[in-house]
Design a protein around this motif. Structure first.
Motif, PDB file in Angstrom:
ATOM      1  N   PHE A  11      11.165  -1.763   2.022  1.00 48.10           N
ATOM      2  CA  PHE A  11      10.721  -0.431   2.410  1.00 48.10           C
ATOM      3  C   PHE A  11      10.713   0.582   1.415  1.00 48.10           C
ATOM      4  CE2 PHE A  11       9.929   3.646   4.927  1.00 48.10           C
ATOM      5  CZ  PHE A  11       8.607   3.343   5.342  1.00 48.10           C
ATOM      6  N   GLY A  12      11.446  -0.030   0.262  1.00 49.43           N
ATOM      7  CA  GLY A  12      11.822   1.106  -0.879  1.00 49.43           C
ATOM      8  C   GLY A  12      10.717   1.377  -1.642  1.00 49.43           C
ATOM      9  N   SER A  13      10.887   1.885  -2.952  1.00 50.69           N
ATOM     10  CA  SER A  13      10.197   2.682  -3.745  1.00 50.69           C
ATOM     11  C   SER A  13       8.933   1.743  -4.466  1.00 50.69           C
ATOM     12  CB  SER A  13      11.004   3.301  -5.093  1.00 50.69           C
ATOM     13  OG  SER A  13      11.480   2.200  -5.535  1.00 50.69           O
ATOM     14  N   ARG A  14       9.251   0.450  -4.216  1.00 50.19           N
ATOM     15  CA  ARG A  14       8.101  -0.466  -4.961  1.00 50.19           C
ATOM     16  C   ARG A  14       6.934  -0.643  -3.937  1.00 50.19           C
ATOM     17  NH1 ARG A  14      11.160  -5.664  -7.341  1.00 50.19           N
ATOM     18  NH2 ARG A  14      12.429  -4.380  -8.954  1.00 50.19           N
ATOM     19  N   ASP A  15       7.161   0.024  -2.445  1.00 49.94           N
ATOM     20  CA  ASP A  15       6.173  -0.067  -1.482  1.00 49.94           C
ATOM     21  C   ASP A  15       6.015   1.219  -1.196  1.00 49.94           C
ATOM     22  OD1 ASP A  15       4.090  -0.862   0.257  1.00 49.94           O
ATOM     23  OD2 ASP A  15       5.596  -1.559   1.655  1.00 49.94           O
ATOM     24  N   PRO A  16       4.912   1.996  -1.611  1.00 53.09           N
ATOM     25  CA  PRO A  16       4.893   3.540  -1.539  1.00 53.09           C
ATOM     26  C   PRO A  16       3.799   3.743  -0.383  1.00 53.09           C
ATOM     27  CG  PRO A  16       3.250   3.067  -3.226  1.00 53.09           C
ATOM     28  CD  PRO A  16       4.092   1.805  -2.967  1.00 53.09           C
ATOM     29  N   LEU A  17       3.124   2.618   0.176  1.00 48.08           N
ATOM     30  CA  LEU A  17       2.049   2.991   1.089  1.00 48.08           C
ATOM     31  C   LEU A  17       2.524   3.579   2.269  1.00 48.08           C
ATOM     32  CD1 LEU A  17      -0.888   2.659   1.971  1.00 48.08           C
ATOM     33  CD2 LEU A  17      -0.420   0.439   2.867  1.00 48.08           C
ATOM     34  N   PRO A  18       3.911   3.018   2.947  1.00 49.08           N
ATOM     35  CA  PRO A  18       4.412   3.807   4.162  1.00 49.08           C
ATOM     36  C   PRO A  18       4.808   5.149   3.708  1.00 49.08           C
ATOM     37  CG  PRO A  18       5.409   1.608   3.791  1.00 49.08           C
ATOM     38  CD  PRO A  18       4.882   1.877   2.572  1.00 49.08           C
ATOM     39  N   TRP A  19       5.203   5.482   2.760  1.00 41.44           N
ATOM     40  CA  TRP A  19       5.555   6.897   2.492  1.00 41.44           C
ATOM     41  C   TRP A  19       4.333   7.750   2.284  1.00 41.44           C
ATOM     42  CZ3 TRP A  19      10.451   7.919   3.249  1.00 41.44           C
ATOM     43  CH2 TRP A  19      11.464   6.565   2.893  1.00 41.44           C
ATOM     44  N   LEU A  20       3.152   7.186   1.907  1.00 41.14           N
ATOM     45  CA  LEU A  20       1.980   7.805   1.701  1.00 41.14           C
ATOM     46  C   LEU A  20       0.964   8.035   3.009  1.00 41.14           C
ATOM     47  CD1 LEU A  20       0.655   6.776  -1.887  1.00 41.14           C
ATOM     48  CD2 LEU A  20       1.790   8.862  -1.183  1.00 41.14           C
ATOM     49  N   ALA A  21       1.305   7.035   3.738  1.00 44.40           N
ATOM     50  CA  ALA A  21       0.268   6.957   4.944  1.00 44.40           C
ATOM     51  C   ALA A  21       0.324   8.176   6.086  1.00 44.40           C
ATOM     52  CB  ALA A  21       1.304   5.721   5.916  1.00 44.40           C
ATOM     53  N   PRO A  22       1.185   9.030   6.206  1.00 45.41           N
ATOM     54  CA  PRO A  22       1.153  10.143   6.849  1.00 45.41           C
ATOM     55  C   PRO A  22       0.391  11.272   6.149  1.00 45.41           C
ATOM     56  CG  PRO A  22       3.580   9.579   6.696  1.00 45.41           C
ATOM     57  CD  PRO A  22       2.969   8.778   5.991  1.00 45.41           C
ATOM     58  N   ALA A  23       0.501  11.444   4.743  1.00 43.90           N
ATOM     59  CA  ALA A  23      -0.535  12.145   3.891  1.00 43.90           C
ATOM     60  C   ALA A  23      -1.800  11.611   4.076  1.00 43.90           C
ATOM     61  CB  ALA A  23       0.051  12.468   2.630  1.00 43.90           C
ATOM     62  N   LEU A  24      -2.030  10.408   3.890  1.00 47.49           N
ATOM     63  CA  LEU A  24      -3.472   9.921   3.988  1.00 47.49           C
ATOM     64  C   LEU A  24      -3.993  10.013   5.389  1.00 47.49           C
ATOM     65  CD1 LEU A  24      -2.898   6.421   2.222  1.00 47.49           C
ATOM     66  CD2 LEU A  24      -4.131   8.447   1.396  1.00 47.49           C
ATOM     67  N   LEU A  25      -3.553  10.018   6.363  1.00 48.60           N
ATOM     68  CA  LEU A  25      -3.703  10.184   7.770  1.00 48.60           C
ATOM     69  C   LEU A  25      -4.331  11.568   7.903  1.00 48.60           C
ATOM     70  CD1 LEU A  25      -1.309   8.132  10.078  1.00 48.60           C
ATOM     71  CD2 LEU A  25      -3.829   7.768   9.401  1.00 48.60           C
ATOM     72  N   VAL A  26      -3.306  12.792   7.366  1.00 51.79           N
ATOM     73  CA  VAL A  26      -3.809  14.150   7.521  1.00 51.79           C
ATOM     74  C   VAL A  26      -5.025  14.519   6.696  1.00 51.79           C
ATOM     75  CG1 VAL A  26      -3.104  16.581   6.758  1.00 51.79           C
ATOM     76  CG2 VAL A  26      -1.404  14.727   7.727  1.00 51.79           C
ATOM     77  N   LEU A  27      -5.038  13.703   5.373  1.00 50.12           N
ATOM     78  CA  LEU A  27      -6.342  13.879   4.639  1.00 50.12           C
ATOM     79  C   LEU A  27      -7.588  13.326   5.376  1.00 50.12           C
ATOM     80  CD1 LEU A  27      -4.815  12.976   0.899  1.00 50.12           C
ATOM     81  CD2 LEU A  27      -5.643  15.342   1.912  1.00 50.12           C
ATOM     82  N   ALA A  28      -7.193  12.296   5.832  1.00 47.64           N
ATOM     83  CA  ALA A  28      -8.427  11.585   6.673  1.00 47.64           C
ATOM     84  C   ALA A  28      -8.912  12.475   7.934  1.00 47.64           C
ATOM     85  CB  ALA A  28      -8.207  10.271   7.134  1.00 47.64           C
ATOM     86  N   ALA A  29      -8.017  13.147   8.523  1.00 50.85           N
ATOM     87  CA  ALA A  29      -8.217  13.817   9.817  1.00 50.85           C
ATOM     88  C   ALA A  29      -8.951  15.248   9.257  1.00 50.85           C
ATOM     89  CB  ALA A  29      -7.017  14.169  10.604  1.00 50.85           C
ATOM     90  N   PHE A  30      -8.598  15.897   8.333  1.00 55.24           N
ATOM     91  CA  PHE A  30      -9.172  17.069   7.604  1.00 55.24           C
ATOM     92  C   PHE A  30     -10.180  16.891   6.926  1.00 55.24           C
ATOM     93  CE2 PHE A  30      -5.102  18.625   9.375  1.00 55.24           C
ATOM     94  CZ  PHE A  30      -5.422  19.681  10.134  1.00 55.24           C
ATOM     95  N   TYR A  31     -10.527  16.152   6.145  1.00 53.66           N
ATOM     96  CA  TYR A  31     -11.425  15.698   5.245  1.00 53.66           C
ATOM     97  C   TYR A  31     -12.648  14.806   5.336  1.00 53.66           C
ATOM     98  CZ  TYR A  31      -8.761  18.940   2.298  1.00 53.66           C
ATOM     99  OH  TYR A  31      -8.128  20.013   1.781  1.00 53.66           O
TER     100      TYR A  31
END
Length: 299
Positions: A11-31
């Motif tokens: 779950f480390g730095s080589r797999d950024p998707l889990p860390w970006l998932a919350p931001a992507l969900l927020v962007l999806a909800a608002f945009y």
């Protein structure tokens, strides 16, 4: 290595998707969700007071074949093009003056920067009203009064179509210059001063340094600022609404204002949604052109 450690490593730095998932969900909800809803409404027969009852291409046909749309698009392109060029030039000039003044320890640089930033926080409606008073065509209007004091006749700032467009551009540039100034100021501060010192040793003058060092070093900032101010200008309607109302005639009725009028005056929500998609396509197309230029220029 324990199971927890293995999971942590996976779950480390080589797999950024889990860390970006919350931001992507927020962007999806608002945009993404509002954009998809606009697409849905564009295919409907919805009005401001009636929900959709059927879906078809009628709104697209009515809007895209309107005899008014070509004039509105031309007005939008002229207003956006003039504003983007002026915002780039004025913002870059102010940023370079600030950097030069700070390097020479001139007094008042902070106050000058604050004065430029003050215009940025003025609401669009207030900006339009301020410039409407300045452009008042009566002899006692601010600008016409100043021109009269030096023997020049009054100018039809808002009643002449050409001057009305120029007035709208001036009002937009006055308010938006601060953003361009911030972008260019930050980019210029990141340029290595050693480049200018070496150029001075080689006998380069100020213009030589500007074209050979400043412009190439700020290339990415110029491109990014072009996209941002273009999108911002494409969506500008409040200051024009207060300044000219889109007149005289349709001389300053840009696409954003036309969309506003379609929805809130004609109560045509589906037609306004189609125009919003046209506005989105213009912004996306401009961004694509700039990115294509950057890619071609870097190869």
């Amino acid at each position: 290595m324990t199971g927890f450690q293995k999971k942590t490593k996976r779950f480390g730095s080589r797999d950024p998707l889990p860390w970006l998932a919350p931001a992507l969900l927020v962007l999806a909800a608002f945009y993404a969700v509002p954009v998809l809803d606009v697409v849905r409404l564009a295919f409907s027969d919805a009005t401001l007071f009636r929900p959709p009852s059927s879906y078809s291409l009628n709104s697209f046909v009515d809007v895209l074949t309107s005899s008014v749309l070509p004039d509105v698009l031309i007005t939008t392109l002229v207003f956006t093009g003039l504003s983007v060029i002026a915002l780039q030039c004025v913002g870059l000039t102010i940023a370079l003056l600030l950097v030069r003044g700070e390097r020479r320890h001139l007094p008042g640089m902070a106050s000058f920067r604050t004065l430029v930033l003050a215009a940025w926080v003025v609401p669009g409606i207030a900006n339009g009203l301020i410039w409407q008073m300045l452009f008042d065509e009566a002899p006692y209007g601010t600008l016409n009064s100043l021109l009269g004091s030096v023997g020049l006749g009054p100018i039809a700032w808002l009643s002449d179509p050409t001057m009305a467009m120029l007035s709208a551009v001036i009002a937009n540039v006055w308010q938006g210059t601060a953003f361009s100034m911030i972008v260019f100021y930050a980019a210029r501060k990141g340029v290595d001063e050693a480049l200018y010192e070496v150029a001075s040793v080689d006998g380069a003058n100020g213009w030589d340094k500007f074209w050979a060092i400043t412009v190439p070093q700020l290339r990415l900032a110029i491109a990014a600022n072009s996209i941002l101010v273009a999108v911002q200008t494409l969506n500008t309607f409040d200051s024009i609404l207060a300044l000219t109302g889109g007149g005289p005639g349709r001389a300053t009725e840009v696409l954003a204002l036309f969309t506003f009028n379609t929805v809130f005056y004609n109560l045509d929500l589906s037609g306004g949604s189609v125009l919003a998609l046209v506005l989105f396509a213009l912004g996306l197309g401009f961004a694509t052109l700039v990115f294509g230029w950057l890619r071609r220029d870097s190869t």
